[in-house]
Design a protein around this motif. Structure first.
Motif, PDB file in Angstrom:
ATOM      1  N   UNK A  35     -14.246  23.429  -7.470  1.00  0.00           N
ATOM      2  CA  UNK A  35     -13.344  24.637  -8.481  1.00  0.00           C
ATOM      3  C   UNK A  35     -12.281  24.227  -8.542  1.00  0.00           C
ATOM      4  N   UNK A  36     -11.524  23.396  -7.428  1.00  0.00           N
ATOM      5  CA  UNK A  36     -10.293  22.439  -6.824  1.00  0.00           C
ATOM      6  C   UNK A  36     -10.249  21.663  -8.912  1.00  0.00           C
ATOM      7  N   UNK A  37     -11.406  20.387  -8.358  1.00  0.00           N
ATOM      8  CA  UNK A  37     -11.914  19.569  -9.469  1.00  0.00           C
ATOM      9  C   UNK A  37     -11.599  20.019 -10.504  1.00  0.00           C
ATOM     10  N   UNK A  69      -4.266  23.795  -4.910  1.00  0.00           N
ATOM     11  CA  UNK A  69      -5.370  22.483  -4.449  1.00  0.00           C
ATOM     12  C   UNK A  69      -5.479  21.859  -5.974  1.00  0.00           C
ATOM     13  N   UNK A  70      -5.952  22.505  -6.609  1.00  0.00           N
ATOM     14  CA  UNK A  70      -5.893  21.576  -8.427  1.00  0.00           C
ATOM     15  C   UNK A  70      -5.004  21.261  -9.241  1.00  0.00           C
ATOM     16  N   UNK A  71      -3.967  22.197  -8.530  1.00  0.00           N
ATOM     17  CA  UNK A  71      -2.418  21.438  -9.222  1.00  0.00           C
ATOM     18  C   UNK A  71      -2.282  20.188  -8.322  1.00  0.00           C
ATOM     19  N   UNK A 149     -15.211  14.522  -8.484  1.00  0.00           N
ATOM     20  CA  UNK A 149     -13.812  14.504  -7.182  1.00  0.00           C
ATOM     21  C   UNK A 149     -13.100  13.886  -9.031  1.00  0.00           C
ATOM     22  N   UNK A 150     -11.336  14.438  -8.716  1.00  0.00           N
ATOM     23  CA  UNK A 150     -11.035  13.552  -9.841  1.00  0.00           C
ATOM     24  C   UNK A 150      -9.585  14.186  -9.744  1.00  0.00           C
TER      25      UNK A 150
END
Length: 509
Positions: A35-37, A69-71, A149-150
């Motif tokens: 989800x964070x990716x 974590x996405x931020x 992953x990104x």
């Protein structure tokens, strides 16, 4: 270590292991990571890039915490916003921080609608859990993006922008870097017991201490059990149900917990570390906690500008080698942490010897990069080459740090300096007193008179003369309150701290 590296480290220890749990729903490390990716990709697709400011306005929630974590993966800067703030305070913070994206829960849609017209820089609004006027629904925002992953290269080391409490005037923006949070996490792992995979219970807001303490937990592959709202009955139940090993509460909530009807019947044997901090704790109540909760109490002292770990006191430090309580340390803030230099300084920049009182100053990679868009305040707080905490204290012969007051709270009465924290410790030793605040009020004879406002335990009564005699016996006549008030409750900030400015304003004519 960037913020998402703590999550990725935990995932490398077992992607199928529990990561975030709330209300019976558990998300694995792999699910949180995926989800964070997607959040990072969605931010990029929305034009939010490295260095941009992204705020989260939410109660404790696993999806909201995952967005942190996405931020970080997007190279953006996380701006935690306290949902308990007044609308005007959040509007001012979001504007001052140059926030371009706001992620919020639907429950706060009315607040967002109220402040949005005054926030022209806020161009991307995402609602986590349903439709909201002017916002994109979270699921729609993520639609079509792969869980692969990104990440983007950050613009600089700043990962967080935190508003200071606001109880001392206009809030400032504390610029926290990757190195600050890495140092904090290292000190946490160094200074406290961690056996096996930890289970951390987060009752306090994830926008505050409860949030940053999650990072070292995740690096060990631990589970974070999130409480959406503070409730001590649920807190005790969850400790037993999830075999919680680590948790944090401010002293005010610990005092309430000690009187809870379910405390004695709850199995607390799983606890390794019960952190307390964010405000001074009564030495008498600390000893009571060691007896009722167990030999697991663990202190931490820090501030937004040097998060959490300026000084630490592990559970073992609360006892002598022979197992007897180390009562002489109970009023201390522990010892300076291993990667932190702590000294005591006078007004002219001279470092003072052991036992002498002055301002507590700090040098460490724990200390912030500075105040956002405020070079004058940054220069002031870092004069003489040390970070100035604004706290008055001393170091004893064993290098334990004692905080005697905030510099602004010192009372000068009859030519003597009286530190309100010392008087509060004496008051809190009285069995009828649940909480208290000591302030100075203008006085024609004394300059300032020591004034105590007490909140008593339910069903307790006490006389003013009894309180004054009790304090005089412990700290002497100069520090004994000349005025004693009994209130049903004390005014508090959003994180439970007693607001002395409000206490004083109520008592001034």
């Amino acid at each position: 270590m960037r913020l998402m590296d703590y999550l990725d480290k935990g995932a490398s220890l077992g992607a199928d292991s529990p990561c975030l749990t709330m209300g019976g729903d558990t998300r694995t490390y792999g699910e949180v990571q995926a989800l964070s990716w997607r959040v990072a990709r969605a931010l990029d697709r929305s034009g939010v890039g490295p260095g941009d400011k992204v705020a989260i306005l939410s109660a404790n929630d696993p999806t909201a915490f995952t967005c942190v974590f996405g931020i970080a993966r997007a190279g953006a800067v996380w701006c935690p916003v306290n949902p308990r703030n007044e609308a005007a305070e959040n509007r001012d913070l979001l504007d001052f921080f140059d926030t371009s994206c706001l992620i919020f829960q639907a429950a706060f849609a009315p607040l967002v609608a109220k402040i949005l017209p005054d926030l022209p820089k806020l161009t991307t609004l995402i609602c986590l859990d349903g439709p909201a006027p002017g916002a994109t629904a979270f699921d729609v925002w993520l639609d079509g993006l792969p869980a692969e992953p990104w990440e983007a290269t950050p613009a600089d080391e700043m990962v967080g922008l935190v508003g200071t409490g606001g109880t001392t005037g206009k809030p400032k923006g504390v610029m926290l870097t990757e190195r600050n949070l890495e140092t904090m996490s290292a000190l946490t792992l160094m200074g406290y017991p961690f056996e096996g995979r930890p289970v951390y219970l987060a009752l306090a807001p994830l926008t505050h201490a409860a949030g940053v303490l999650c990072f070292p937990i995740l690096s060990l592959g631990g589970e974070v059990v999130i409480m959406p709202a503070p409730d001590l009955t649920s807190f005790l139940s969850l400790v037993e149900q999830h075999r919680v090993t680590h948790t944090f509460l401010p002293p005010t909530l610990i005092y309430m917990l000690l009187g809870h009807e379910n405390l004695a019947s709850t199995d607390l044997k799983s606890l390794q570390c019960f952190w307390y901090g964010a405000a001074p704790m009564s030495a008498a109540r600390l000893e009571e906690a060691l007896g009722k909760i167990g030999p697991v109490m663990a202190q931490l002292f820090g501030q937004s500008e040097a998060p959490m770990m300026i000084s630490t006191m592990a559970p073992a430090d609360h006892f002598h080698a022979d197992g007897t309580p180390a009562r002489e340390r109970f009023s201390s803030a522990g010892r300076p942490a291993p990667l932190v230099h702590v000294a005591i300084m006078d007004d002219k920049g001279n470092l003072l010897p052991t036992g002498e009182r002055g301002e507590i100053v700090v040098r460490s990679s724990l200390v912030m990069a500075g105040y956002y868009k405020n070079p004058a305040a940054t220069e002031e707080v870092s004069r003489f080459g040390w970070h100035h905490t604004g706290d008055i204290g001393y170091l004893d012969a064993e290098n334990y740090l004692f905080i005697v007051d905030r510099a602004k709270d010192m009372i000068i009465t009859g030519g003597f300096n009286v530190y309100s924290a010392e008087v509060e410790q004496a008051l809190m030793a009285h069995p009828a007193v649940q909480d208290c605040a000591v302030i100075g009020l203008p006085d024609d004879k004394w300059g300032e008179r020591v004034t105590a406002v007490l909140q008593l335990h339910a069903g307790q009564t006490v006389t003013t003369d009894e309180i004054r005699a009790f304090v005089k016996e412990r700290v002497g006549s100069v520090k004994t309150p000349k005025q004693v008030e009994l209130w049903p409750d004390l005014p508090r900030s959003k994180v439970g701290k007693v607001l002395k400015t409000e206490v004083k304003s109520r008592l001034l004519p």
